[in-house]
Each structure stands twice: as C-alpha cells, then as structure tokens.
Motif scaffolding. Structure first.
Motif, mmCIF file in Angstrom:
data_model
loop_
_atom_site.group_PDB
_atom_site.id
_atom_site.type_symbol
_atom_site.label_atom_id
_atom_site.label_comp_id
_atom_site.label_asym_id
_atom_site.label_seq_id
_atom_site.Cartn_x
_atom_site.Cartn_y
_atom_site.Cartn_z
ATOM 1 N N GLY A 87 0.827 -1.199 0.000
ATOM 2 C CA GLY A 87 0.000 0.000 0.000
ATOM 3 C C GLY A 87 0.857 1.242 0.000
ATOM 4 N N ALA A 88 0.298 2.338 -0.495
ATOM 5 C CA ALA A 88 1.029 3.605 -0.544
ATOM 6 C C ALA A 88 0.943 4.374 0.764
ATOM 7 N N SER A 89 -0.027 4.037 1.609
ATOM 8 C CA SER A 89 -0.231 4.759 2.869
ATOM 9 C C SER A 89 0.692 4.212 3.955
ATOM 10 N N ILE A 90 1.038 5.074 4.926
ATOM 11 C CA ILE A 90 1.817 4.633 6.085
ATOM 12 C C ILE A 90 0.907 4.160 7.215
ATOM 13 N N ASN A 91 -0.398 4.289 7.020
ATOM 14 C CA ASN A 91 -1.377 3.834 8.000
ATOM 15 C C ASN A 91 -1.605 2.339 7.803
ATOM 16 N N PHE A 92 -1.321 1.545 8.828
ATOM 17 C CA PHE A 92 -1.418 0.092 8.690
ATOM 18 C C PHE A 92 -2.849 -0.372 8.413
ATOM 19 N N SER A 93 -3.831 0.398 8.840
ATOM 20 C CA SER A 93 -5.220 0.016 8.574
ATOM 21 C C SER A 93 -5.554 0.113 7.084
ATOM 22 N N LYS A 315 4.881 8.447 -4.403
ATOM 23 C CA LYS A 315 4.782 7.149 -3.760
ATOM 24 C C LYS A 315 4.109 6.145 -4.692
ATOM 25 N N THR A 316 4.529 4.889 -4.592
ATOM 26 C CA THR A 316 3.948 3.820 -5.391
ATOM 27 C C THR A 316 3.281 2.796 -4.485
ATOM 28 N N GLU A 317 2.530 1.892 -5.100
ATOM 29 C CA GLU A 317 1.760 0.907 -4.322
ATOM 30 C C GLU A 317 2.663 -0.014 -3.508
ATOM 31 N N PHE A 318 3.804 -0.416 -4.093
ATOM 32 C CA PHE A 318 4.678 -1.378 -3.420
ATOM 33 C C PHE A 318 6.007 -0.767 -2.971
ATOM 34 N N GLY A 319 6.201 0.522 -3.227
ATOM 35 C CA GLY A 319 7.499 1.134 -2.956
ATOM 36 C C GLY A 319 7.917 1.071 -1.505
ATOM 37 N N LEU A 320 7.020 1.446 -0.603
ATOM 38 C CA LEU A 320 7.359 1.469 0.815
ATOM 39 C C LEU A 320 7.655 0.076 1.334
ATOM 40 N N GLY A 321 6.879 -0.917 0.903
ATOM 41 C CA GLY A 321 7.117 -2.286 1.340
ATOM 42 C C GLY A 321 8.432 -2.827 0.816
ATOM 43 N N ILE A 322 8.756 -2.545 -0.451
ATOM 44 C CA ILE A 322 10.023 -3.000 -1.030
ATOM 45 C C ILE A 322 11.200 -2.346 -0.308
#
Length: 351
Positions: A87-93, A315-322
C-alpha cells in the motif's frame, strides 16, 4: 482567556506546594546549597528512603530508555510491518498483508504481480554491487590512512595538538557542508577542473562526480576525508594505552622502528584495530548523506531504499514495502558484521 489564567495559577500552586513539601522535608539539612538541592530533589531522596538505592539507577535510565524505545524500537517494528504489507499509505489500517511478496519483488526475475520481467531485482543488485565495490575500496584505505596518521600523531612532533585538531575537524562538519565544499571543487566548472586546465593537464572540464571513470574514486576520497578523524582518534587512544616501558626496552635493545611496529605496536593494537575495521564496515554499508548530497553517479543501498520508499517523489503501491524489506536485508548484513566484531574481539582477548 480565563481558562489560561486558571491554568497558569494551577501551575503556580503546584510549584508552591512542591517547594513547600521539599522545605518541610529538608528542615534538618544544614547549609544553603545542600538545603536548596534537598528542596528541589525531595522526590529522589524520598524514594531512596522508601525503596532504598537499588531502584535508583533504573529511575535515571527510564527517560533515556523511553526516548530510545520511541525513536529506535518503534520505527524498527513499524519497518518490519511495512515489509510484510502493501500500500502507498503509512497507516497500517490502509495496508494489505502480503507476507514475503516484497522479498520476491526484490530477488525474483519475474514480477509476481503482472508476470513480466522484473526490473526491481536489477536495481537492487546494482545498488548492492556498487555498495560492495565502495566498501571494498573505502574500508581498507580508511583503516590504513587512519593507522598511519595515528602513529605519526602519537610521536613527539611540532604542533602535535594542532595537527590532531586538523585531522579531526572534518568529523565535526555536517555531511551537507562536506558535500557542498567538495561540490565546489569537483563540479564541472569547479576548482579542480579549472586548475588542471590552467596547468594544461586536461583540455576540457570534467564532471568528476558523474563521470563513470572518476565517480567511485572521488566518492571513496570524500567519504574517507570526512570520517578519517573519528577512526584516527580511536586508534590514537589505543596507541596511548600501550605501556611505554615496552618501547623503552626495545630502544635499549637497539630494535629498529619497523620491527617495533610489527612486533609490539601492531599486535597490541589489534583488538582496537578489529573494532575500527568492523565499525568502518558498518558505516560504509550505511553510507548515504555525503554521497546523496554530492549526487554521485552511482546508487548506494541506502540511497536505493530512500528513493524506492517514496520519501522523495511520487509514492507507489509497493514502494514502501520494497524499501522496508531491502532495509531489513541491509540490517541483517549489519547484524552479521556486528556479531563478527564480537567474535573476533573475544577471540583476540583470549589470545
């Protein structure tokens, strides 16, 4: 307005009763300074009387542990959570659990989401390869120059204190300031290119930080210049801890300076040298600020994480997770290096 006035008065009342309690509890204290200290610090003295002195260290450590946990452990757990979600958000929900999908996006040859060729693994491996080359060259050069400088500055030379300050001064500078100073020298129209043109050594300006033939060289040079003083100071402290009578005995026996270095100085300095080696390895793997501000023509692992996370740009959909998964891989490497330091240090102490 009335609420603010009442709040201010409440603080005055709390302070008054706090000092009043301290005054009453410190009636038996003699002397102005001890009495003032007892009035201000009466909760500490009261806790000592009630619980003894054993819990007192934990009381002083609690604020530091609270800050350390807030700014170290909490981001660590959050980063672990980002690595397992999308997800692109930093909110875990607002993020979806993905397990080890982000790891697959980094190392697999095919994109698991669309089934086409994966380019992310090439970017990550390129950053890892460039960082590995940087570490391989920078760390040995750093250690050798720091050791040589520490040995020289440990001798009785004219202006020794001044030269120690000169070599340590770059450590006190901000990485941005370091990058700005060297950018003025190394940019296309910078001091170095213009000087070499005036000397007829080159015919046209060179972009030293972008040219593939020079960018790694100057990255190693600038980073070593910026951090040399820190490791030099550690080695200098290690040299000064070696007993002087060993050198006096070697001098009486007529031992040459070279033999003294290889037989006395280096073996006794080896535990400190191992610590410096591992610390410089960890620091080199984490290299970012100076290199990012210099805008060198290669991407380090930390720069890759910074760029991928979306901290700069879209920001991208998977960027933060990667980026979070890549940071965990880097953290694993640093943990291995730290364990290696502990093992080698313990082994050296036993020897």
């Amino acid at each position: 307005m009335l609420d603010n006035f009442l709040n201010i008065n409440n603080w005055y009342l709390v302070s008054f009763f706090y000092l009043l309690i301290g005054f009453l509890l410190s009636r038996d204290v003699v002397g102005l300074t001890p009495k003032l200290m007892a009035i201000v610090g009466w909760p500490i003295e009261l806790s000592q009387k009630v619980a003894g002195t054993k819990p007192l260290p934990y009381l002083f450590l609690f604020p530091n542990l609270l800050i350390f946990g807030l700014f170290t452990f909490m981001p660590l757990f959050m980063n672990f959570g980002f690595s397992l979600t999308d997800g692109a958000s930093i909110n875990f929900s607002s993020r979806d659990y993905s397990g080890l999908d982000n790891l697959a996006r980094i190392v697999s040859e095919t994109q698991i989401d669309v089934g086409i060729q994966n380019m992310e693994d090439d970017k990550f491996m390129a950053a890892a390869a460039d960082t590995f080359i940087f570490v391989i060259f920078q760390v040995p050069i750093m250690i050798l120059i720091a050791l040589f400088t520490a040995v020289v500055l440990n001798r009785e030379i004219v202006g020794r204190g001044f030269w120690r300050a000169v070599f340590f001064y770059p450590v006190m500078l901000s990485p941005v300031v370091v990058a700005f100073l060297w950018t003025l020298i190394l940019k296309r129209q910078g001091l170095l290119s213009q000087t070499l043109i005036d000397w007829n050594w080159i015919s046209e300006p060179i972009q030293w930080l972008v040219d593939p033939s020079w960018t790694m060289f100057w990255s190693v040079f600038v980073y070593t210049w910026a951090h040399l003083g820190f490791y030099m100071l550690i080695l200098l402290a290690g040299l000064q801890s070696i007993p002087r009578d060993l050198y006096e005995a070697a001098e009486m026996d007529g031992t040459s300076d070279r033999r003294v270095f290889w037989r006395i100085t280096l073996p006794l300095l080896m535990p400190i040298l191992l610590v410096v080696t591992v610390l410089s390895l960890i620091k080199a793997v984490q290299a970012f600020e100076e290199l990012f501000a210099l805008q060198v023509g290669w991407v380090s692992l930390v720069s890759y994480i910074f760029e991928t996370s979306g901290l700069r740009g879209q920001k991208t959909e998977f960027g933060l997770g990667i980026a979070a998964m890549a940071s965990l891989i880097v953290a694993l490497v640093l943990i291995i290096l730290s364990l290696l330091q502990f093992y080698l240090t313990r082994r050296q102490v036993k020897l």
